[in-house]
Design a protein around this motif. Structure first.
Motif, PDB file in Angstrom:
ATOM      1  N   ALA A 150       0.760  10.378  13.374  1.00  8.00           N
ATOM      2  CA  ALA A 150       0.215   9.017  13.480  1.00  8.00           C
ATOM      3  C   ALA A 150      -0.233   8.566  12.086  1.00  8.00           C
ATOM      4  CB  ALA A 150      -0.950   8.995  14.447  1.00  8.00           C
ATOM      5  N   PHE A 151       0.150   7.340  11.745  1.00 10.61           N
ATOM      6  CA  PHE A 151      -0.130   6.840  10.396  1.00 10.61           C
ATOM      7  C   PHE A 151      -0.946   5.552  10.500  1.00 10.61           C
ATOM      8  CE2 PHE A 151       3.844   9.139  10.247  1.00 10.61           C
ATOM      9  CZ  PHE A 151       3.645  10.006   9.175  1.00 10.61           C
ATOM     10  N   THR A 152      -1.800   5.346   9.528  1.00 14.09           N
ATOM     11  CA  THR A 152      -2.546   4.087   9.424  1.00 14.09           C
ATOM     12  C   THR A 152      -2.092   3.357   8.173  1.00 14.09           C
ATOM     13  OG1 THR A 152      -4.466   5.050  10.514  1.00 14.09           O
ATOM     14  CG2 THR A 152      -4.826   3.039   9.234  1.00 14.09           C
ATOM     15  N   ILE A 153      -1.615   2.154   8.392  1.00 14.86           N
ATOM     16  CA  ILE A 153      -1.162   1.342   7.263  1.00 14.86           C
ATOM     17  C   ILE A 153      -2.375   0.532   6.788  1.00 14.86           C
ATOM     18  CG2 ILE A 153       0.421  -0.455   6.526  1.00 14.86           C
ATOM     19  CD1 ILE A 153       2.261   0.464   8.807  1.00 14.86           C
ATOM     20  N   PRO A 154      -2.844   0.765   5.563  1.00 15.32           N
ATOM     21  CA  PRO A 154      -4.043   0.052   5.091  1.00 15.32           C
ATOM     22  C   PRO A 154      -3.776  -1.441   4.919  1.00 15.32           C
ATOM     23  CG  PRO A 154      -3.045   1.313   3.321  1.00 15.32           C
ATOM     24  CD  PRO A 154      -2.282   1.672   4.566  1.00 15.32           C
ATOM     25  N   PRO A 155      -4.813  -2.243   4.734  1.00 17.14           N
ATOM     26  CA  PRO A 155      -4.623  -3.698   4.617  1.00 17.14           C
ATOM     27  C   PRO A 155      -3.793  -4.077   3.383  1.00 17.14           C
ATOM     28  CG  PRO A 155      -6.909  -3.150   5.018  1.00 17.14           C
ATOM     29  CD  PRO A 155      -6.209  -1.865   4.726  1.00 17.14           C
ATOM     30  N   PHE A 156      -2.949  -5.125   3.589  1.00 21.34           N
ATOM     31  CA  PHE A 156      -2.249  -5.729   2.450  1.00 21.34           C
ATOM     32  C   PHE A 156      -3.199  -6.754   1.831  1.00 21.34           C
ATOM     33  CE2 PHE A 156       1.182  -3.873   4.650  1.00 21.34           C
ATOM     34  CZ  PHE A 156       2.271  -3.796   3.789  1.00 21.34           C
ATOM     35  N   PRO A 171       0.826  -1.212   0.000  1.00 22.98           N
ATOM     36  CA  PRO A 171       0.000   0.000   0.000  1.00 22.98           C
ATOM     37  C   PRO A 171       0.858   1.259   0.000  1.00 22.98           C
ATOM     38  CG  PRO A 171       0.080  -0.950   2.178  1.00 22.98           C
ATOM     39  CD  PRO A 171       0.796  -1.907   1.280  1.00 22.98           C
ATOM     40  N   GLN A 172       0.315   2.314  -0.423  1.00 17.17           N
ATOM     41  CA  GLN A 172       0.983   3.611  -0.429  1.00 17.17           C
ATOM     42  C   GLN A 172       0.423   4.445   0.722  1.00 17.17           C
ATOM     43  OE1 GLN A 172       3.447   4.587  -2.598  1.00 17.17           O
ATOM     44  NE2 GLN A 172       3.387   2.432  -3.256  1.00 17.17           N
ATOM     45  N   VAL A 173       1.332   4.944   1.576  1.00 17.68           N
ATOM     46  CA  VAL A 173       0.915   5.783   2.705  1.00 17.68           C
ATOM     47  C   VAL A 173       1.722   7.070   2.661  1.00 17.68           C
ATOM     48  CG1 VAL A 173       0.677   5.947   5.221  1.00 17.68           C
ATOM     49  CG2 VAL A 173       0.457   3.725   4.078  1.00 17.68           C
ATOM     50  N   ASP A 174       1.038   8.166   2.694  1.00 22.32           N
ATOM     51  CA  ASP A 174       1.720   9.461   2.659  1.00 22.32           C
ATOM     52  C   ASP A 174       2.499   9.670   3.977  1.00 22.32           C
ATOM     53  OD1 ASP A 174       2.525  11.963   1.951  1.00 22.32           O
ATOM     54  OD2 ASP A 174       0.728  12.938   2.774  1.00 22.32           O
ATOM     55  N   GLY A 175       3.770   9.852   3.850  1.00 25.28           N
ATOM     56  CA  GLY A 175       4.597  10.076   5.049  1.00 25.28           C
ATOM     57  C   GLY A 175       5.310   8.815   5.530  1.00 25.28           C
ATOM     58  N   LEU A 176       5.014   7.695   4.919  1.00 21.93           N
ATOM     59  CA  LEU A 176       5.706   6.458   5.286  1.00 21.93           C
ATOM     60  C   LEU A 176       6.388   5.880   4.061  1.00 21.93           C
ATOM     61  CD1 LEU A 176       3.330   4.416   7.635  1.00 21.93           C
ATOM     62  CD2 LEU A 176       5.308   5.786   8.247  1.00 21.93           C
ATOM     63  N   GLN A 177       7.588   5.354   4.274  1.00 25.03           N
ATOM     64  CA  GLN A 177       8.321   4.723   3.179  1.00 25.03           C
ATOM     65  C   GLN A 177       8.509   3.243   3.507  1.00 25.03           C
ATOM     66  OE1 GLN A 177      11.984   6.640   2.307  1.00 25.03           O
ATOM     67  NE2 GLN A 177      12.708   5.030   0.944  1.00 25.03           N
ATOM     68  N   PHE A 178       8.127   2.388   2.592  1.00 21.20           N
ATOM     69  CA  PHE A 178       8.252   0.935   2.783  1.00 21.20           C
ATOM     70  C   PHE A 178       9.442   0.440   1.974  1.00 21.20           C
ATOM     71  CE2 PHE A 178       3.890   1.868   3.753  1.00 21.20           C
ATOM     72  CZ  PHE A 178       3.604   1.055   4.836  1.00 21.20           C
ATOM     73  N   GLU A 179      10.377  -0.198   2.653  1.00 23.28           N
ATOM     74  CA  GLU A 179      11.533  -0.781   1.962  1.00 23.28           C
ATOM     75  C   GLU A 179      11.509  -2.276   2.209  1.00 23.28           C
ATOM     76  OE1 GLU A 179      14.870   1.031   3.733  1.00 23.28           O
ATOM     77  OE2 GLU A 179      14.451   3.031   2.916  1.00 23.28           O
ATOM     78  N   GLN A 180      11.513  -3.038   1.113  1.00 25.37           N
ATOM     79  CA  GLN A 180      11.485  -4.489   1.281  1.00 25.37           C
ATOM     80  C   GLN A 180      12.846  -4.951   1.807  1.00 25.37           C
ATOM     81  OE1 GLN A 180       9.707  -6.727  -1.925  1.00 25.37           O
ATOM     82  NE2 GLN A 180      10.927  -8.542  -1.426  1.00 25.37           N
ATOM     83  N   ALA A 181      12.815  -5.596   2.957  1.00 24.56           N
ATOM     84  CA  ALA A 181      14.070  -6.002   3.605  1.00 24.56           C
ATOM     85  C   ALA A 181      14.438  -7.445   3.293  1.00 24.56           C
ATOM     86  CB  ALA A 181      13.961  -5.832   5.116  1.00 24.56           C
ATOM     87  N   LYS A 239      -8.894 -16.885  -4.057  1.00 24.75           N
ATOM     88  CA  LYS A 239      -9.655 -15.967  -3.207  1.00 24.75           C
ATOM     89  C   LYS A 239      -8.780 -14.789  -2.808  1.00 24.75           C
ATOM     90  CE  LYS A 239     -12.460 -19.635  -1.146  1.00 24.75           C
ATOM     91  NZ  LYS A 239     -12.801 -20.335   0.106  1.00 24.75           N
ATOM     92  N   THR A 240      -9.378 -13.666  -2.494  1.00 27.72           N
ATOM     93  CA  THR A 240      -8.632 -12.473  -2.091  1.00 27.72           C
ATOM     94  C   THR A 240      -8.686 -12.348  -0.564  1.00 27.72           C
ATOM     95  OG1 THR A 240      -9.163 -11.360  -4.152  1.00 27.72           O
ATOM     96  CG2 THR A 240      -8.431  -9.973  -2.318  1.00 27.72           C
ATOM     97  N   PHE A 241      -7.506 -12.245   0.029  1.00 26.48           N
ATOM     98  CA  PHE A 241      -7.392 -12.076   1.479  1.00 26.48           C
ATOM     99  C   PHE A 241      -6.776 -10.708   1.772  1.00 26.48           C
ATOM    100  CE2 PHE A 241      -7.551 -16.606   0.890  1.00 26.48           C
ATOM    101  CZ  PHE A 241      -8.248 -17.094   1.987  1.00 26.48           C
ATOM    102  N   ALA A 242      -7.042 -10.172   2.937  1.00 31.90           N
ATOM    103  CA  ALA A 242      -6.500  -8.855   3.319  1.00 31.90           C
ATOM    104  C   ALA A 242      -6.133  -8.863   4.807  1.00 31.90           C
ATOM    105  CB  ALA A 242      -7.511  -7.751   3.040  1.00 31.90           C
ATOM    106  N   THR A 243      -5.103  -8.074   5.139  1.00 27.54           N
ATOM    107  CA  THR A 243      -4.678  -7.954   6.547  1.00 27.54           C
ATOM    108  C   THR A 243      -5.518  -6.900   7.249  1.00 27.54           C
ATOM    109  OG1 THR A 243      -3.075  -6.230   6.060  1.00 27.54           O
ATOM    110  CG2 THR A 243      -2.299  -8.506   5.917  1.00 27.54           C
ATOM    111  N   GLN A 244      -5.369  -6.836   8.571  1.00 28.83           N
ATOM    112  CA  GLN A 244      -6.014  -5.784   9.336  1.00 28.83           C
ATOM    113  C   GLN A 244      -5.202  -4.495   9.182  1.00 28.83           C
ATOM    114  OE1 GLN A 244      -8.897  -6.003  11.198  1.00 28.83           O
ATOM    115  NE2 GLN A 244      -9.085  -8.043  10.247  1.00 28.83           N
ATOM    116  N   PRO A 245      -5.841  -3.345   9.176  1.00 29.30           N
ATOM    117  CA  PRO A 245      -5.048  -2.090   9.130  1.00 29.30           C
ATOM    118  C   PRO A 245      -4.218  -1.933  10.422  1.00 29.30           C
ATOM    119  CG  PRO A 245      -7.372  -1.631   9.503  1.00 29.30           C
ATOM    120  CD  PRO A 245      -7.282  -3.098   9.207  1.00 29.30           C
ATOM    121  N   LEU A 246      -3.055  -1.311  10.267  1.00 26.15           N
ATOM    122  CA  LEU A 246      -2.128  -1.134  11.400  1.00 26.15           C
ATOM    123  C   LEU A 246      -1.890   0.356  11.640  1.00 26.15           C
ATOM    124  CD1 LEU A 246       0.488  -3.828  10.358  1.00 26.15           C
ATOM    125  CD2 LEU A 246      -1.248  -4.059  12.137  1.00 26.15           C
TER     126      LEU A 246
END
Lengths: 625, 255
Positions: A114-120, A65-75, A127-134
Motif C-alpha cells: 500500500a502506497f501513499t501519494i503525498p500532496p502535489f 512527488p517521489q514515492v518509493d515503489g511507485l513510478q510516475f510517468e507523465q502521460a 499562493k501555494t496550493f496542495a492536493t490531498q494525499p492519495l
C-alpha cells in the motif's frame, strides 16, 4: 449607460481583446486537485492520476512527488482557459479569466504493498496550493482454484490471503459433485475470473485443461471459450468459461483441477529491441516503443476432490445396461395390425437426462412367438452437451403365429445417482392384432439346405427360396442402360433429322398453297373492281366505258386462270387458248371490241343484258380455275 | 418415291436391331452349369467365385445375377445377395423368382420394402432398356409419318394423301413416347439406388468420419444417393431419413 450599438459591439471587442485585457481581469477560482482512477492495481498494471490546476496566473511547473515503489510517468498535458464577462449597473461590469492545466500521470507500482501519494504542490496567483494525499494499493498477481463459492477456505501454498482472494485473477470449477458413479456423466464448467478494475493485460496461451488423472473422460462439446460479465461481492469481473462433460471411468478417490495457461503482458520502461533510447523521451512515442514482456501466470493450485464409486451390485436388474440418470420410456408400434410373417416396427423412446451413450434399447421380457431383430438407434439431443434428449430405438418384430395377442413386454432399467437406486420401467404396450398369414407365393417351392456345409456362411435361418435357374438366358456385356450408349442417341438423332425433313416438306407445301391462294384473291379483287366500273358505266349509259370494264373483268379472270398478266391478254389469245366451251367468252370480247373500236353504242337494255352474260361467264371461268 | 422412303425407314430399323444383336456377348454355358452344380452341393464359396468369374468375363444375365444372389444369401452375405437380386431385376423386371426371393430375404432380415408410388407400378412392368427401345421406335415412327406426309404432299397426289393415317400414327407414337420417357425415369430411379453392404453402417450428420450419428443402416437396405462429398454419399433411406454414409459401405446397382 451603453447605447444599442455599444451593446452589440461590446462582446466582439471583448473577445478580440481578451489576451490584452487578461491583466485587467478580476479574481478567479484558484486551486489544485488530484484524482486517482482506481484505489488498487495489480503488479504489472497501472493506474491513472490526473492533477488539475486552476488559476489566473500559474506559477512554476508542478512538482511531482517521489514515492518509493511507485513510478510516475507523465502521460499528457492539456491546457485551456475560460474568459467570462459581466455587464451590470453603473460600474461598467467586470471580466474574469481562468487558466486550467490538466496533467495526467501513469502510476506504475514497482512492488506489492500500500502506497501513499503525498500532496502535489503548486504556486497559483502567488499562493501555494496542495492536493490531498492519495492511497494506492498494489496487488500481487496470482490466483486460486475454488470449487464452491468465493468464501471457500484458501488451500495450499499458492492461495492468496482471504481478503485479497478475489481481487485479481482466479478460476473456478463448477458442476462437479463430490461423489460420482462409474459411468456417470456430468456437465462441468471451467471459469476464469479477471478483475476488470485490475487493468491486467492477459493472454491465453493455449486451451485450458482439466487435470484429474485418467479417472475421467473429458469432452468439450460446446467448443470455443465463451465470455461474460459478472459481479462477485460487488466486484466486476470478466469471466471466461468453457463447458465440458466429465465421464467417470473408474472408481476411487481423485482430485480435479483446472489449468489455464495464462500469460501476463507487462510494459517495461525501456525501449523495445531495436528502438533507440531517445524515443522514450518523446511523450508521443513513449507508449508506442516501450518493451512488452510476457510472463506465464500460474493458476490452479486448489484441487477438487471427487470420489468415484462403483455401481452397487445389490439390486441390479437383469435388464440393466449401464444407463445412469433419470429417464422415462414410451413404446409405439406400427402397424397396429400385422399378418403372420410380416414385419412390425416397434418404436421405443427413452427420454430424460444422463449418459445417453450408454443407454441401450429396452429389452424384451420374453418374446415367445415373435422373431426379433437388432434395433437401430437415433439420438435427438435437447442440449448442446448431449446430456438431455431422447434416444429412439426402432426394432423390427415378426409374429410367428396368429395366436399372439400382445406385443412382447419390454423393460428398461437405469441407475438413479440421486436416490442411489436402480429403477426399472415397464412401459405400457400399444394394442396389436396379429392376423393369419396370406397364402405363400407359388414360386417358393424350394427349401434352402440347412447350414451344415463346411463353407456355409453364418448360421442364419434362411427362408424358403425359389430354385436356381438352369438356363443362363439372354446375356449382355454391360449392365449400363442403352440410354448411356452414344449410338442410341445417334439413332434417335437420325429419327429427329427425318422428322425435321418432314416438317420442311410440309412447310414447303403450305407455302405453295399460299401462293395460289393469294393469286386467286388478287384476281377476285380485280374482277370485283372491274364489275364496279361496269355498274357505274351502266348507270351513266356510257357504252365505251361499259365495254372497257366488261373486257377488263373477263381479262382479269382469264389472267388468274392462265397465270398471265391481264394487260397482255388479247382477243387473239382468247380465241387461241379457249376451246369450243370458250365461245361465249370470245363472243363477249368481240362485242366489247366492236363498241370500243367501231364506236357502236349500246342501249340500256343491251348493256344490262351484256352484263348478265359477262357475270355468268366470270362465274363459269372462276369455277373452272 | 414412296417405295424409296419405306426402304429407308426399314434400313434404319434393321440397323438398330443389328446394333442390339452385336452388343450381346456369347454365353459360356459350361461355367454357368459348374457354378450351379457347386451351389447345389452347398459349396457356396466355389459357386460365388464361378458366378463372379462369369460376370467379370462379360456374361451378364439376369440368371447369373439371380443365382449369385441366392448363393450369397445362403452364404450369409445379405448385402451382396440384395445387390445380385437388384441387378437381376434390372435386366428382368418381371422375374417372379427374383422378386419372390428378394421379398423372402427382406422378410427374414426385417428389411424395409422400398415404397413404390401407385403411378410407378405400371411403368415398372418393363425394364429401362425396353422403355428406351419403345421410346426410340415411337420417335422413329412419328418422325417417319411426318416425313412421309410431307413427301406425299409435295411430290405425290396431294388430293389422295391419307391425312388421317398420318395424324393417327403421330398421335399414337407421341403417346408411346411419353409413356416410354415416364417408364425410363421410373426404372432409372430404381437403378440409381445403392445397397448398404455392411450392418450398422452409420448415417452421419455431416460427411466426416468423426461426425455424429443420426441412425444406423442395415445390411441389404436400399438407399437413394442424392449427392456426394469426398468419400461420403448423402443418401435417403426407405424410412425417409437423410444423412451421410461412407461410400465404401455402399454398392451401386448400376456402376
Amino acid at each position: 449607460m451603453m447605447n444599442p450599438w455599444q451593446k452589440k459591439i461590446a462582446p466582439l471587442t471583448l473577445a478580440l481583446l481578451a489576451p490584452a485585457l487578461a491583466a485587467l481581469t478580476a479574481r478567479a477560482e484558484s486551486g489544485v486537485q488530484a484524482v486517482l482512477s482506481q484505489d488498487s492495481v495489480s503488479l504489472g498494471g497501472s493506474a491513472t492520476l490526473q492533477v488539475t490546476v486552476r488559476g489566473n496566473s500559474l506559477g512554476e511547473q508542478l512538482a511531482v512527488p517521489q514515492v518509493d515503489g511507485l513510478q510516475f510517468e507523465q502521460a499528457g498535458v492539456a491546457r485551456s482557459s475560460n474568459l467570462s464577462a459581466s455587464f451590470g449597473g453603473g460600474a461598467g461590469g467586470s471580466m474574469t479569466r481562468e487558466n486550467i492545466v490538466q496533467v495526467s500521470f501513469r502510476v506504475v507500482p514497482q512492488r506489492e504493498g500500500a502506497f501513499t501519494i503525498p500532496p502535489f504542490k503548486c504556486e497559483i496567483d502567488g499562493k501555494t496550493f496542495a492536493t490531498q494525499p492519495l492511497t494506492l494499493k498494489a496487488l500481487k498477481v496470482t490466483g486460486v482454484t475454488s470449487s464452491g463459492g468465493l468464501s471457500a477456505a484458501p488451500a495450499a501454498s499458492t492461495s492468496l490471503p482471504a481478503a485479497e482472494k478475489n481481487d485479481a485473477v482466479f478460476s473456478r470449477l463448477t458442476g462437479v459433485p463430490e461423489k460420482m458413479y462409474a459411468g456417470q456423466v456430468v456437465a462441468a464448467t471451467m471459469q476464469l475470473f479477471v478483475n476488470r478494475a485490475a487493468n491486467l493485460s492477459i493472454k491465453l496461451n493455449g486451451a485450458p485443461t482439466l487435470q484429474g488423472g485418467d479417472a475421467f473422460a473429458v469432452a468439450a462439446k460446446s467448443g470455443n471459450i465463451a465470455q461474460r460479465e459478472e459481479t462477485v461481492n460487488g466486484v466486476p469481473y470478466t469471466v471466461a468459461y468453457l463447458t465440458l462433460t466429465l465421464t467417470a471411468l473408474k472408481d476411487g478417490d481423485f482430485e480435479l483441477s483446472a489449468q489455464w495457461p495464462l500469460m501476463v503482458v507487462t510494459v517495461k520502461d525501456q525501449p523495445a529491441p531495436g528502438v533507440p533510447e531517445s524515443f522514450l523521451n518523446n511523450p508521443f512515442f513513449r507508449g508506442m516503443f516501450r518493451q512488452q514482456v510476457e510472463e506465464p501466470l500460474a493458476l490452479g493450485g486448489d484441487k477438487q476432490a471427487v470420489k468415484i464409486l462403483p455401481l452397487p451390485a445389490d439390486g441390479q436388474p437383469a435388464s440393466y445396461g449401464g444407463a445412469i440418470g433419470e429417464f422415462t420410456v414410451s413404446v409405439a408400434a406400427e402397424p397396429a395390425e400385422v399378418r403372420v410373417g410380416d414385419p412390425l416396427t416397434l418404436r421405443m423412446e427413452v427420454r430424460g437426462s444422463g449418459n445417453f451413450d450408454r443407454v441401450g434399447a429396452p429389452v424384451f421380457n420374453g418374446s415367445d412367438g415373435w422373431k426379433t431383430y437388432p434395433a437401430s438407434a437415433r439420438f435427438d439431443a435437447a442440449d448442446t452437451l448431449g446430456l438431455e434428449g431422447a434416444k429412439v430405438f426402432s426394432q423390427a418384430l415378426i409374429p410367428q403365429n396368429d395366436q399372439i395377442k400382445t406385443l412382447p413386454a419390454v423393460e428398461f432399467s437405469y441407475f438413479d445417482p440421486l436416490t442411489v437406486k436402480y429403477v426399472t420401467l415397464q412401459p405400457k404396450l400399444p394394442p396389436v392384432a396379429v392376423l393369419p398369414a396370406e397364402p405363400n407365393a407359388a414360386m417358393v417351392r424350394h427349401a434352402a439346405p440347412d447350414a451344415a456345409s463346411p463353407d456355409h456362411g453364418p448360421a442364419t435361418k434362411n427362408p424358403p427360396l425359389a430354385p436356381l435357374r438352369l438356363e443362363e438366358g439372354t446375356v449382355r456385356a454391360d449392365l449400363r442402360p442403352v440410354t448411356r450408349a452414344a449410338w442410341f442417341w445417334a439413332a434417335n438423332s437420325g429419327s429427329l433429322l427425318l422428322g425435321l425433313a418432314g416438317f420442311f416438306l410440309l412447310r414447303r407445301y403450305r407455302q405453295t398453297l399460299d401462293a395460289d391462294y393469294q393469286s386467286r384473291q388478287r384476281t377476285d379483287r380485280n374482277v370485283a373492281l372491274a364489275l364496279q366500273a361496269l355498274d357505274s358505266a351502266l348507270a351513266n349509259e356510257d357504252s365505251a366505258a361499259f365495254a372497257e370494264a366488261a373486257s377488263r373483268a373477263l381479262r382479269e379472270r382469264l389472267a388468274g386462270v392462265w397465270g398471265l398478266r391481264a394487260e397482255s391478254i388479247t382477243t387473239a389469245d382468247v380465241r387461241h387458248r379457249l376451246d369450243a366451251d370458250g365461245e361465249p367468252a370470245l363472243a363477249l370480247f368481240e362485242a366489247a371490241d366492236a363498241v370500243t373500236y367501231a364506236g357502236r353504242r349500246l342501249s340500256r337494255d343491251e348493256m344490262f343484258n351484256f352484263k348478265q352474260r359477262v357475270v355468268a361467264q366470270l362465274n363459269q371461268l372462276g369455277a373452272a380455275s | 418415291m414412296k417405295i424409296k422412303l419405306c426402304q429407308g425407314g426399314l434400313l434404319v430399323i434393321l440397323s438398330l436391331s443389328a446394333a442390339v444383336s452385336l452388343s450381346a456377348a456369347r454365353p459360356s454355358a459350361s461355367d454357368f452349369d459348374a457354378a450351379n452344380q457347386a451351389c447345389a452341393v452347398q459349396k457356396y464359396d466355389e459357386a460365388i467365385r464361378l458366378y463372379e468369374h462369369l460376370l467379370q468375363n462379360g456374361s451378364l444375365s439376369a440368371s447369373v445375377y439371380y443365382n449369385l444372389g441366392n448363393a450369397y444369401y445362403l452364404h450369409g452375405e445379405v448385402g451382396k445377395a440384395v445387390l445380385g437380386y437388384q441387378r437381376a431385376l434390372l435386366l428382368e423386371p418381371n422375374a417372379a423368382d427374383v422378386a419372390a426371393n428378394l421379398a423372402a430375404l427382406r422378410q427374414a432380415q426385417g428389411l424395409p420394402e422400398p415404397a413404390v408410388a401407385w403411378w410407378q407400378r405400371p411403368l415398372l412392368v418393363f425394364g429401362r432398356d425396353t422403355w428406351a427401345w419403345l421410346g426410340g421406335a415411337a420417335l422413329l415412327l412419328a418422325m417417319l409419318a411426318v416425313f412421309l406426309r410431307g413427301a406425299w404432299l409435295n411430290f405425290g397426289d396431294a388430293e389422295k394423301c391419307p391425312h388421317r393415317w398420318f395424324h393417327g400414327a403421330v398421335t399414337v407414337s407421341g403417346l408411346a413416347l411419353a409413356l416410354s420417357i415416364g417408364g425410363a425415369l421410373a426404372q432409372g430411379e430404381r437403378a440409381d439406388r445403392q445397397v448398404v453392404m455392411t450392418n450398422d453402417a452409420p448415417l452421419k450428420v455431416s460427411p466426416f468420419a468423426d461426425a455424429g450419428d443420426l441412425a444406423s443402416l442395415r445390411e441389404g437396405e436400399l438407399v437413394k444417393p442424392l449427392k456426394r462429398h469426398n468419400d461420403f454419399v448423402f443418401v435417403k433411406n426407405t424410412a425417409g431419413q437423410k444423412g451421410w454414409v461412407a461410400r465404401e459401405k455402399l454398392a451401386p446397382v448400376v456402376l
